[in-house]
Design a protein around this motif. Structure first.
Motif, PDB file in Angstrom:
ATOM      1  N   ILE A  42      44.064  54.080  48.730  1.00 56.15           N
ATOM      2  CA  ILE A  42      42.674  54.305  49.149  1.00 56.15           C
ATOM      3  C   ILE A  42      42.050  53.093  49.815  1.00 56.15           C
ATOM      4  CG2 ILE A  42      42.302  56.017  47.339  1.00 56.15           C
ATOM      5  CD1 ILE A  42      40.832  53.946  45.731  1.00 56.15           C
ATOM      6  N   LEU A  43      42.750  51.955  49.829  1.00 58.61           N
ATOM      7  CA  LEU A  43      42.200  50.761  50.452  1.00 58.61           C
ATOM      8  C   LEU A  43      42.618  50.693  51.915  1.00 58.61           C
ATOM      9  CD1 LEU A  43      42.721  48.001  47.713  1.00 58.61           C
ATOM     10  CD2 LEU A  43      40.634  49.249  48.277  1.00 58.61           C
ATOM     11  N   ASP A  44      41.719  50.150  52.738  1.00 60.09           N
ATOM     12  CA  ASP A  44      42.005  49.937  54.148  1.00 60.09           C
ATOM     13  C   ASP A  44      41.933  48.448  54.449  1.00 60.09           C
ATOM     14  OD1 ASP A  44      42.290  52.656  54.701  1.00 60.09           O
ATOM     15  OD2 ASP A  44      40.114  52.901  54.936  1.00 60.09           O
ATOM     16  N   GLY A  45      42.590  48.043  55.502  1.00 65.50           N
ATOM     17  CA  GLY A  45      42.581  46.642  55.881  1.00 65.50           C
ATOM     18  C   GLY A  45      43.994  46.144  56.136  1.00 65.50           C
ATOM     19  N   SER A  46      44.114  44.828  56.241  1.00 61.54           N
ATOM     20  CA  SER A  46      45.428  44.247  56.467  1.00 61.54           C
ATOM     21  C   SER A  46      46.317  44.436  55.241  1.00 61.54           C
ATOM     22  CB  SER A  46      45.291  42.759  56.784  1.00 61.54           C
ATOM     23  OG  SER A  46      44.762  42.056  55.668  1.00 61.54           O
ATOM     24  N   ALA A  47      47.625  44.373  55.479  1.00 57.80           N
ATOM     25  CA  ALA A  47      48.574  44.592  54.381  1.00 57.80           C
ATOM     26  C   ALA A  47      48.412  43.535  53.298  1.00 57.80           C
ATOM     27  CB  ALA A  47      50.007  44.583  54.925  1.00 57.80           C
ATOM     28  N   THR A  48      48.142  42.288  53.690  1.00 62.77           N
ATOM     29  CA  THR A  48      47.998  41.214  52.702  1.00 62.77           C
ATOM     30  C   THR A  48      46.756  41.421  51.849  1.00 62.77           C
ATOM     31  OG1 THR A  48      49.091  39.679  54.218  1.00 62.77           O
ATOM     32  CG2 THR A  48      47.816  38.727  52.406  1.00 62.77           C
ATOM     33  N   ALA A  49      45.638  41.755  52.506  1.00 60.47           N
ATOM     34  CA  ALA A  49      44.394  41.968  51.757  1.00 60.47           C
ATOM     35  C   ALA A  49      44.523  43.141  50.802  1.00 60.47           C
ATOM     36  CB  ALA A  49      43.238  42.190  52.731  1.00 60.47           C
ATOM     37  N   VAL A  50      45.150  44.217  51.259  1.00 60.58           N
ATOM     38  CA  VAL A  50      45.325  45.384  50.399  1.00 60.58           C
ATOM     39  C   VAL A  50      46.225  45.048  49.218  1.00 60.58           C
ATOM     40  CG1 VAL A  50      46.327  47.702  50.293  1.00 60.58           C
ATOM     41  CG2 VAL A  50      44.902  47.056  52.237  1.00 60.58           C
ATOM     42  N   PHE A  51      47.281  44.294  49.466  1.00 58.26           N
ATOM     43  CA  PHE A  51      48.207  43.934  48.383  1.00 58.26           C
ATOM     44  C   PHE A  51      47.499  43.145  47.292  1.00 58.26           C
ATOM     45  CE2 PHE A  51      50.944  40.562  46.660  1.00 58.26           C
ATOM     46  CZ  PHE A  51      51.847  41.338  45.952  1.00 58.26           C
ATOM     47  N   PHE A  52      46.783  42.076  47.678  1.00 53.78           N
ATOM     48  CA  PHE A  52      46.145  41.240  46.675  1.00 53.78           C
ATOM     49  C   PHE A  52      44.993  41.970  45.983  1.00 53.78           C
ATOM     50  CE2 PHE A  52      48.232  37.763  49.026  1.00 53.78           C
ATOM     51  CZ  PHE A  52      48.789  37.080  47.959  1.00 53.78           C
ATOM     52  N   ALA A  53      44.249  42.770  46.727  1.00 60.02           N
ATOM     53  CA  ALA A  53      43.148  43.511  46.107  1.00 60.02           C
ATOM     54  C   ALA A  53      43.677  44.498  45.071  1.00 60.02           C
ATOM     55  CB  ALA A  53      42.345  44.240  47.180  1.00 60.02           C
ATOM     56  N   ALA A  54      44.737  45.231  45.435  1.00 54.00           N
ATOM     57  CA  ALA A  54      45.312  46.191  44.496  1.00 54.00           C
ATOM     58  C   ALA A  54      45.933  45.479  43.295  1.00 54.00           C
ATOM     59  CB  ALA A  54      46.357  47.054  45.198  1.00 54.00           C
ATOM     60  N   LEU A  55      46.580  44.338  43.529  1.00 52.86           N
ATOM     61  CA  LEU A  55      47.209  43.596  42.436  1.00 52.86           C
ATOM     62  C   LEU A  55      46.169  43.071  41.455  1.00 52.86           C
ATOM     63  CD1 LEU A  55      49.818  42.408  41.253  1.00 52.86           C
ATOM     64  CD2 LEU A  55      49.441  40.388  42.692  1.00 52.86           C
ATOM     65  N   ILE A  56      45.077  42.514  41.972  1.00 53.84           N
ATOM     66  CA  ILE A  56      44.036  41.978  41.088  1.00 53.84           C
ATOM     67  C   ILE A  56      43.395  43.096  40.285  1.00 53.84           C
ATOM     68  CG2 ILE A  56      41.772  40.863  41.091  1.00 53.84           C
ATOM     69  CD1 ILE A  56      42.719  39.236  43.502  1.00 53.84           C
ATOM     70  N   TYR A  57      43.110  44.201  40.947  1.00 55.39           N
ATOM     71  CA  TYR A  57      42.475  45.316  40.230  1.00 55.39           C
ATOM     72  C   TYR A  57      43.393  45.865  39.143  1.00 55.39           C
ATOM     73  CZ  TYR A  57      39.947  49.667  39.451  1.00 55.39           C
ATOM     74  OH  TYR A  57      39.261  50.699  38.866  1.00 55.39           O
ATOM     75  N   SER A  58      44.659  46.083  39.471  1.00 57.46           N
ATOM     76  CA  SER A  58      45.580  46.636  38.470  1.00 57.46           C
ATOM     77  C   SER A  58      45.798  45.659  37.324  1.00 57.46           C
ATOM     78  CB  SER A  58      46.910  46.993  39.134  1.00 57.46           C
ATOM     79  OG  SER A  58      47.514  45.843  39.710  1.00 57.46           O
ATOM     80  N   SER A  59      45.823  44.351  37.613  1.00 62.41           N
ATOM     81  CA  SER A  59      45.960  43.362  36.540  1.00 62.41           C
ATOM     82  C   SER A  59      44.762  43.396  35.608  1.00 62.41           C
ATOM     83  CB  SER A  59      46.126  41.965  37.142  1.00 62.41           C
ATOM     84  OG  SER A  59      47.290  41.892  37.951  1.00 62.41           O
ATOM     85  N   ALA A  60      43.574  43.510  36.188  1.00 64.34           N
ATOM     86  CA  ALA A  60      42.367  43.596  35.356  1.00 64.34           C
ATOM     87  C   ALA A  60      42.398  44.844  34.484  1.00 64.34           C
ATOM     88  CB  ALA A  60      41.127  43.593  36.252  1.00 64.34           C
ATOM     89  N   VAL A  61      42.882  45.945  35.037  1.00 64.51           N
ATOM     90  CA  VAL A  61      42.973  47.181  34.252  1.00 64.51           C
ATOM     91  C   VAL A  61      43.952  47.014  33.099  1.00 64.51           C
ATOM     92  CG1 VAL A  61      43.783  49.572  34.337  1.00 64.51           C
ATOM     93  CG2 VAL A  61      42.254  48.718  36.112  1.00 64.51           C
ATOM     94  N   SER A  62      45.109  46.409  33.355  1.00 62.32           N
ATOM     95  CA  SER A  62      46.101  46.224  32.294  1.00 62.32           C
ATOM     96  C   SER A  62      45.550  45.350  31.169  1.00 62.32           C
ATOM     97  CB  SER A  62      47.372  45.591  32.872  1.00 62.32           C
ATOM     98  OG  SER A  62      47.987  46.456  33.799  1.00 62.32           O
ATOM     99  N   VAL A  63      44.894  44.244  31.530  1.00 59.05           N
ATOM    100  CA  VAL A  63      44.327  43.356  30.516  1.00 59.05           C
ATOM    101  C   VAL A  63      43.235  44.068  29.728  1.00 59.05           C
ATOM    102  CG1 VAL A  63      43.013  41.234  30.171  1.00 59.05           C
ATOM    103  CG2 VAL A  63      44.928  41.265  31.778  1.00 59.05           C
TER     104      VAL A  63
END
Length: 449
Positions: A42-63
């Motif tokens: 569901i995220l748009d933007g560059s591949a790098t920005a999407v990767f880090f945004a998704a990684l940070i969000y999923s990490s926060a959810v796991s914690v």
């Protein structure tokens, strides 16, 4: 028996502590992975920005999931009061709702996102198929008038031929005004017939083009591979098909038929009778009046039929809205209940472990309450009691005398004076119940998961 069962429960709680923590960590990690996949869709933007945004969000959810269920496993089993237990259940319900809102629907998007998008494309295909069929039927509706127009045209032409060759209408052969009028009406009807025939060819061409578009869209829906490229190509085909449907609606010959039918009557121009004899001219006038009445009746029939065709409901404008996998999962949630159940279970399964620990701790407390004090006392409590006894002994208090005095007091109902019971120094201790009841026992701290 009760003491052995209590020890086994306590040993079991301690044995599963590590497993409980491991299970919470694995479930939190699994939820984070699927959340990461759902966020990327569901995220748009560059591949790098999407990767880090998704990684940070999923990490926060796991914690967040691991911390929440760790707190619940540690505190909920030891809250015994009704008000406290109700408050903890309320906190658990709130936490579960927040977990579903921030994680579960994204997990469902990762599990069933592609299937949901295919479902969306399939339903869109069905809608556009129905629209094409309806537009085709509306465009061909005027074709049903063609047999009536042909019969009328043939009748006028036949009468003109008969009048020219045999004088069937006026009794005089030749190409006079009556033949001229009949030929005029036959020519107008022939022109209308040719227009309807040409329209049918145009409608057939457009319909064949629309069916080819539908066939391509149907192939895209069922084709293997990634869904995103197929969805993009599907959108392009939808745009082309919408143009075909619009052209079909504009190709309808019904408005032209209505105008031509009105022209038959309103544009009727009868020639002047050209008979040399007055009797022949009179006969020609009567025949032309009859032809006028026939043309007016035929015009009314065609106009009414054209009005019925024009009254048909046109094809409504339809706009295809592309969806992300997460949006598609939400829209078609009822079609993917198993995926939703699995996504929610990953996040809320620890609640079962929390309730299981709560049940075990409650059973442990009930069993300990039925044991004698001597079996319930802990080593720390025993040491505290011995320290109190030694302190009283140094003060000159005879514990045995106090116990005997207390027993007698219980029988007589009198209070016990410790100084009279054997204390050599004044003391403010008025009664002890060490031997029979024991000192107050601190709550046993259960082993949290």
């Amino acid at each position: 028996m009760a003491l052995g069962a209590s020890h086994r429960l306590q040993d079991g709680i301690e044995a599963v502590e590590t497993m409980t923590r491991f299970a919470l960590a694995v479930l939190a990690l699994a939820s984070g992975v699927y959340t990461y996949l759902g966020v990327r869709s569901i995220l748009d933007g560059s591949a790098t920005a999407v990767f880090f945004a998704a990684l940070i969000y999923s990490s926060a959810v796991s914690v967040a999931i691991y911390a929440f269920w760790s707190y619940m496993a540690r505190f909920y089993p030891h809250v015994t009061g009704t008000a406290g237990r109700g408050a903890m259940i309320g906190v658990m319900a709130l936490g579960c709702a927040m977990i579903i809102a921030m994680s579960s629907w994204l997990n469902a998007a990762a599990l069933a996102g592609s299937a949901a998008l295919e479902q969306h494309l399939a339903e869109t295909l069905e809608d556009y198929t129905a629209d094409l069929d309806k537009a085709h039927q509306n465009a061909l509706a005027a074709q049903s008038l063609l047999p009536d127009i042909q019969r009328t045209q043939e009748r006028f032409q036949r009468l003109a031929d008969q009048e020219r060759e045999t004088g069937a209408l006026t009794g005089t052969t030749g190409a006079g005004s009556v033949v001229q009028l009949l030929s005029q009406m036959a020519a107008q009807l022939t022109e209308l017939e040719n227009g309807i025939t040409a329209s049918r060819e145009r409608v057939t061409t457009l319909f064949d083009d629309g069916r080819k578009r539908l066939e391509t869209m149907r192939t895209l829906v069922s084709a293997p591979g990634a869904i995103d490229p197929r969805a993009d190509q599907f959108s392009a085909e939808v745009v082309a098909l919408s143009g075909v449907i619009t052209s079909l609606q504009q190709t309808s010959i019904a408005p032209s038929v209505k105008r031509a039918a009105e022209d038959l009557s309103l544009g009727f121009i009868a020639p002047i009778a050209d008979g040399d004899a007055p009797d022949l001219a009179n006969r020609q006038d009567r025949v032309m009046e009859t032809i006028r009445s026939s043309v007016a009746a035929q015009s009314k029939v065609l106009s009414t039929a054209a009005d019925e065709i024009l009254a048909r409901e046109p094809v409504a404008d339809r706009r295809f809205v592309p969806l992300s996998s997460a949006e598609a999962v939400l829209r078609y949630a009822s079609d993917f209940i198993p995926s939703w159940a699995g996504a929610i279970s990953i996040d809320l399964l620890p609640a079962v472990l929390v309730f299981m620990l709560s049940i075990v701790h409650a059973a442990l407390r009930r069993q300990e309450e039925t044991l004698p004090f001597a079996q319930r006392i802990t080593a720390a409590e025993l040491l505290d009691a011995m320290a109190v006894q030694q302190a009283l002994a140094r003060s000159g208090v005879d514990i045995e005398a106090i116990v005997r005095a207390e027993v007698l007091a219980d029988r007589s109902g009198d209070a016990v004076d410790l100084n009279e019971a054997g204390a050599t120094e004044p003391t403010n201790i008025t009664s002890l119940d060490i031997a029979s009841k024991g000192p107050p026992r601190a709550p046993r701290a259960g082993t949290p998961a």
